[in-house]
Design an enzyme around this catalytic site. Sequence first.
Site, short mmCIF file in Angstrom:
data_model
loop_
_atom_site.label_atom_id
_atom_site.label_comp_id
_atom_site.label_asym_id
_atom_site.label_seq_id
_atom_site.Cartn_x
_atom_site.Cartn_y
_atom_site.Cartn_z
N GLY A 165 0.85 -1.66 0.21
CA GLY A 165 -0.23 -0.01 0.12
C GLY A 165 1.04 1.27 0.07
N GLU A 201 16.67 -1.74 -2.71
CA GLU A 201 16.82 -1.77 -3.43
C GLU A 201 17.68 -0.44 -4.63
OE1 GLU A 201 12.91 -4.54 -5.55
OE2 GLU A 201 12.97 -1.79 -5.85
N LYS A 202 18.39 -0.39 -5.37
CA LYS A 202 18.72 1.15 -6.34
C LYS A 202 17.20 1.56 -6.55
CE LYS A 202 21.12 1.68 -10.54
NZ LYS A 202 22.07 2.66 -10.10
N HIS A 209 5.89 2.69 -14.03
CA HIS A 209 5.32 1.70 -13.04
C HIS A 209 4.31 0.31 -14.32
CE1 HIS A 209 3.75 -0.99 -9.71
NE2 HIS A 209 2.45 -1.07 -10.67
N LYS A 237 -0.88 4.62 -6.61
CA LYS A 237 -1.70 4.37 -7.66
C LYS A 237 -2.92 5.56 -7.33
CE LYS A 237 0.27 -0.16 -8.56
NZ LYS A 237 -0.83 -1.41 -8.17
N GLU A 289 7.13 -6.32 -7.31
CA GLU A 289 6.79 -7.58 -6.53
C GLU A 289 5.26 -8.21 -7.83
OE1 GLU A 289 4.10 -5.95 -3.36
OE2 GLU A 289 3.35 -4.16 -4.80
N ASN A 291 1.08 -9.22 -6.44
CA ASN A 291 0.51 -9.05 -5.75
C ASN A 291 -0.45 -10.15 -5.74
OD1 ASN A 291 0.17 -5.04 -6.22
ND2 ASN A 291 0.63 -6.25 -4.70
N ARG A 293 -3.91 -11.09 -5.60
CA ARG A 293 -5.04 -10.94 -4.94
C ARG A 293 -5.59 -10.02 -6.38
NH1 ARG A 293 -4.49 -5.00 -4.61
NH2 ARG A 293 -2.29 -5.21 -3.28
P1 ADP Z 1 -3.28 -2.15 -5.82
O1 ADP Z 1 -2.10 -3.03 -5.17
O2 ADP Z 1 -4.49 -2.69 -5.91
O3 ADP Z 1 -2.97 -1.20 -7.11
P2 ADP Z 1 -3.23 -0.36 -3.91
O4 ADP Z 1 -1.61 -0.54 -4.18
O5 ADP Z 1 -3.52 0.58 -3.19
O6 ADP Z 1 -3.88 -1.15 -4.85
O7 ADP Z 1 -3.68 -1.34 -2.26
C1 ADP Z 1 -5.17 -1.93 -2.41
C2 ADP Z 1 -5.26 -1.40 -0.75
O8 ADP Z 1 -5.41 -2.75 -0.19
C3 ADP Z 1 -5.56 0.08 -0.76
O9 ADP Z 1 -6.33 0.51 0.28
C4 ADP Z 1 -3.80 -0.23 0.61
O10 ADP Z 1 -4.09 0.80 1.30
C5 ADP Z 1 -4.37 -2.02 1.05
N1 ADP Z 1 -3.12 -2.23 1.04
C6 ADP Z 1 -2.51 -2.99 0.56
N2 ADP Z 1 -1.10 -3.68 0.92
C7 ADP Z 1 -1.59 -3.63 2.42
C8 ADP Z 1 -1.05 -3.61 3.10
N3 ADP Z 1 0.41 -4.68 3.29
N4 ADP Z 1 -1.19 -3.22 4.81
C9 ADP Z 1 -1.96 -2.50 4.47
N5 ADP Z 1 -2.62 -2.30 3.58
C10 ADP Z 1 -2.43 -2.79 2.35
P1 ADP Z 2 3.89 -1.65 -2.60
O1 ADP Z 2 3.96 -3.20 -1.72
O2 ADP Z 2 3.73 -0.36 -1.42
O3 ADP Z 2 3.00 -1.74 -3.33
P2 ADP Z 2 6.42 -1.59 -4.12
O4 ADP Z 2 7.75 -2.33 -4.37
O5 ADP Z 2 5.15 -2.05 -5.51
O6 ADP Z 2 5.38 -1.38 -3.12
O7 ADP Z 2 6.39 0.16 -4.71
C1 ADP Z 2 5.13 0.82 -4.51
C2 ADP Z 2 6.13 1.71 -5.73
O8 ADP Z 2 7.61 2.39 -4.96
C3 ADP Z 2 6.25 1.84 -7.16
O9 ADP Z 2 4.59 1.79 -7.93
C4 ADP Z 2 7.67 2.86 -7.29
O10 ADP Z 2 6.68 4.24 -7.90
C5 ADP Z 2 7.65 3.06 -6.10
N1 ADP Z 2 9.60 1.95 -6.07
C6 ADP Z 2 9.23 0.59 -5.65
N2 ADP Z 2 11.01 0.30 -5.86
C7 ADP Z 2 11.17 1.26 -6.10
C8 ADP Z 2 12.54 1.67 -6.70
N3 ADP Z 2 13.33 -0.35 -6.70
N4 ADP Z 2 13.42 2.65 -7.75
C9 ADP Z 2 12.07 3.24 -7.86
N5 ADP Z 2 11.00 3.46 -7.20
C10 ADP Z 2 10.55 2.26 -6.53
MG MG Z 3 3.27 -1.80 -5.83
#
Ligand code: ADP
Ligand code: ADP
Ligand code: MG
Length: 461
Positions: A165, A201-202, A209, A237, A289, A291, A293
């Site tokens: 999130g 991560e670098k 994305h 997003k 990563e 997801n 779900r």
């Molecule tokens: P998506 O990954 O589906 O694009 P989001 O990253 O916004 O959407 O996550 C979907 C919903 O789940 C959001 O309401 C976000 O706040 C929540 N969420 C996702 N991962 C976690 C987490 N590890 N802990 C708490 N809330 C999370």
């Molecule tokens: P979450 O589990 O919260 O969704 P993500 O690993 O998917 O976390 O990263 C969420 C966002 O953070 C990505 O969509 C991107 O915008 C930014 N991000 C994550 N990792 C990197 C990276 N190594 N370099 C630059 N931006 C990053």
């Molecule tokens: Mg993500």
Amino acid sequence: MTIRSLLIANRGEIAVRIIKAAKALGIRTVQVHSAADADMLAVKLADEAIDIGPPAAKKSYLSIPAVINAAKRAGVDAIHPGYGFLSENGDFADAVEAAGMIFIGPKGDAIRLLGDKVAAREVAKKAGVPTVPGSDGRVDGIVAARKVAETTGFPIMIKAAAGGGGRGIRIANNMAELESQFPMASAEALAAFGDGGLYLEKVISRARHVEVQILGDGENVVHCYERECSLQRRRQKVWEEAQAFLLPARVREKLCASAVALAREVKYRGAGTVEYLYDDETQDFYFIEVNTRIQVEHPVTEMITGIDLVQEMIRVAGGARLSVTQNDIVPRGHAIECRINAEDATRDFMPAPGQIGRLSIPEGEGIRFDTMLYAGYSIPPFYDSLLGKLIVWAETRDACLDRLKGALQQLEIGGVPTTVPLHLALAGDDSVRRGAFHTRFLEAWLEAEFSRQLQSKSEVA
Ligand code: ADP
Ligand code: ADP
Ligand code: MG
């Protein structure tokens, strides 16, 4: 086993979305809700509703015993977890199975493996999927962290293995910042996710994305092409598109194949998303990563492929094979989704719950509005500020942007401030039209462009 009844362990727009899919399949629906959600739309639409506890999510939507007890009481065959809450909790998936019901999603083991972002990186590497340069596994202290940074360089990201999130991510620009932030990041991750594990991560700067939708039935895996989700605020997003329009065909093919290879590695069952960062200049993509779900932005994929992803995940959970083969999946046209939140853009997007007054929902060809709203509804202050998602489809991206503008102008949500004006401004923006953006674009644009627009409006007023 065919699923004849299912319980929705979620709330808001996604609960409504799941009920629609279940109804289309002739499945009886049971909606759980907290004491604060007795009036929500999903409760009105479901065949049965069960109060599972107080407003605090920990005591209701996040309580495994509360949800399982309700499911047993209702005698359902299956539980759909939606997104957020318990959707990526492998222990919950196991508990559902132990209680003799079907969890609509992957097996508990697959959720635990892919939900741990460090373990998922290892699965990706094994499947030959390029990952962001960084640590091998978890980094257990500052000495190890320094070593990684010496090879990758700065800026570097400190990420929580259990993060999600947009939370649990920090950037260090130099050794001193890494040393001061590392222990804080660990303590924060422990408090927020119950797991203080970190990895490095670098930073891929000016990246996009891009993510691939996958579907698996435990044997076969297909992809439903990719989405572009670079317009983000605080790493969440805000606006998503399908497909990623600027991706060269050759890269798209490699990207989608890599997601399928990764999912095959774990015999994936259900709907899932493999997320990547993509560098326009080098045309390299890097896994970030998985997801495990249904995602918030799944409708844009449904609009271009014609596949009902939620119905498909219910079917395969019941033991059916995927209803489509890879060759059946032919993307057509372009789709954009705008997340509509009850937030005040003039106050740094502070959530602004309240009572909905007038409600006017756009309709027409290529227009879809997935929502939890109805006129007179009072939004409880305890949860996410997402009210709904406006999804628009057209043959070309330009036509889609034009149609989106019209739909946003028709969308009227009275009573609370919303992010509709933000989306209208984005839909009319030249850089957005050209597709010239990356993951840090929106925050800079908000500083410059949007605040200027808000200011000139208030001067007129
Ligand atoms: P998506 O990954 O589906 O694009 P989001 O990253 O916004 O959407 O996550 C979907 C919903 O789940 C959001 O309401 C976000 O706040 C929540 N969420 C996702 N991962 C976690 C987490 N590890 N802990 C708490 N809330 C999370
Ligand atoms: P979450 O589990 O919260 O969704 P993500 O690993 O998917 O976390 O990263 C969420 C966002 O953070 C990505 O969509 C991107 O915008 C930014 N991000 C994550 N990792 C990197 C990276 N190594 N370099 C630059 N931006 C990053
Ligand atoms: Mg993500």
